[in-house]
Scaffold this motif. Sequence first.
Motif, PDB file in Angstrom:
ATOM      1  N   ALA A   1      45.568  48.874  36.256  1.00 38.13           N
ATOM      2  CA  ALA A   1      44.551  49.738  36.865  1.00 38.13           C
ATOM      3  C   ALA A   1      44.769  49.852  38.367  1.00 38.13           C
ATOM      4  N   CYS A   2      45.105  48.742  39.013  1.00 40.22           N
ATOM      5  CA  CYS A   2      45.349  48.742  40.463  1.00 40.22           C
ATOM      6  C   CYS A   2      46.592  49.555  40.821  1.00 40.22           C
ATOM      7  N   LEU A   3      47.638  49.447  40.018  1.00 45.40           N
ATOM      8  CA  LEU A   3      48.864  50.203  40.267  1.00 45.40           C
ATOM      9  C   LEU A   3      48.590  51.702  40.175  1.00 45.40           C
ATOM     10  N   LEU A   4      47.866  52.106  39.147  1.00 41.62           N
ATOM     11  CA  LEU A   4      47.505  53.517  38.982  1.00 41.62           C
ATOM     12  C   LEU A   4      46.633  53.995  40.139  1.00 41.62           C
TER      13      LEU A   4
ATOM     14  N   ILE B   1      45.887  49.403  49.772  1.00 44.40           N
ATOM     15  CA  ILE B   1      46.877  48.641  49.000  1.00 44.40           C
ATOM     16  C   ILE B   1      46.537  47.151  49.033  1.00 44.40           C
ATOM     17  N   PHE B   2      46.206  46.651  50.211  1.00 42.77           N
ATOM     18  CA  PHE B   2      45.822  45.244  50.326  1.00 42.77           C
ATOM     19  C   PHE B   2      44.554  44.964  49.507  1.00 42.77           C
ATOM     20  N   PHE B   3      43.634  45.933  49.502  1.00 45.48           N
ATOM     21  CA  PHE B   3      42.402  45.768  48.720  1.00 45.48           C
ATOM     22  C   PHE B   3      42.717  45.659  47.227  1.00 45.48           C
ATOM     23  N   CYS B   4      43.613  46.513  46.733  1.00 45.97           N
ATOM     24  CA  CYS B   4      43.975  46.477  45.313  1.00 45.97           C
ATOM     25  C   CYS B   4      44.628  45.145  44.939  1.00 45.97           C
TER      26      CYS B   4
END
Length: 454
Positions: free
Chosen positions: A110-113, A150-153
């Motif tokens: 989910a984070c990658l998407l 990105i850091f948040f994901c």
Amino acid sequence: MKNIIKKIYSKTGIKSNRTKNITKHVVISFFYKGGSIISSLMIVPLTIKFLDTENYGIWLTLNSFIAWFSFFDIGLGNGLRNKFAEAKAKGDLTLAKAYVSSAYFTIGCACLLLMIVFLGLNFFIDWTKIFNTSPQLQKELALLMPIVFIFFCLQLLLKLITTIYTADQHHSMQGKINFYTSIGSLMVVYILINIAQSSLLLFGIIFSAIPVIILIWLNLFAFSGIYKPYKPSLILWKKKYLKDIFGLGMSFFIIQIAGIVLFSTDNIIITQIFGPEKVVPFNIAFKYLSISNMVISIILTPYWSSITEAYVNNDYDWIKKSMQNLSKISLAAIFIIAVMVVFSPLVYKLWIGTSVNIPFSLTFYMGVFFALTIFYAPYTYFINGTGKVKLQMYSILITAFINIPLSVFFAKNLGMGVKGVIIATIICLIPHVILCPLQYMKIINKNAHGIWNK
């Protein structure tokens, strides 16, 4: 530390192993949380000095905006918390590992998407309009936003390890992570003031990276040590395990979304109506009075998973006694909030000087907000621990829809200013103040039916 904990056991007459474990982690958490609170208070004037009021307001609003995306864990974090605790309570370690694997790989995908979509949309978004700031900052914000996101994901994925620690009743781990993050952030700001020019981009990159670095270390440490038997394995990712977590997790997911709308939109509303500089006094009052909520959360957090374990084992007597004690602690915390409000002008002067003006009326209503939140908090933790969250889900969903238009109406149309935003949120809390204690009474007395027992 061990001697202090033993003395507490002796003087309070604590005998239950479950309560002893909670007490131990509460004492440890107070140490770490105390350090975090002091660091977070010290960092405010330093950050204002480094960034200036407008850029600090942008940073606060940016964080509120990014927080909206925390719902992309789809409630799996809280679902994992309950299901992992249940599996361990039943002694099914393979099932516990399967839940961990399913949560990690699902949230990872989910984070990658999410990162791919965000990076694509970033080219078409004018962030200066969203943050209601100078057009000259668009280039800097267009570069900062994807980095922070990105850091948040990564943090969204990596913080699952703290969920595992908490579910396994190692409740102080989250406090330790927050402590190391706060201390690291404080040191970085101090260094930046002395060696670098004011830069929102530099500040945002460093502050976003610090918690991720700490969580990477914790994941490597945990899965090569105490939690090696639960190290995520793609082989164990199965639809049925995900369904178990997601079944409960979906309710938590909706609660998370509604909670973000209810509690994390205030900075954005203020920015859009009054400008980012007005976020600063609001946030300072919030940060000051949130100390009470931080303290009460240290005490309450261990009870979630402990209540899950006690509820599975039908230990209702322990639950009743614990809830009575927590209610007394909440009332004491509300009294402390009243004292904090009275002395707030003096505290603000000593803390931040005269650089920011915080109206007393804003502090008063912020105090009311936290008093109501703390009053019903023990009942929320009980409900979350039992997994009977449908009523909470519906009530917070309804109030979340009301909150934004009500905030705008009070702040802008009625001319209440910034305080109108927090007054609207207070009104939205009233249903929870009534429903949560009522549901607890029904469940604990075994006469909960229908929506009260789902």
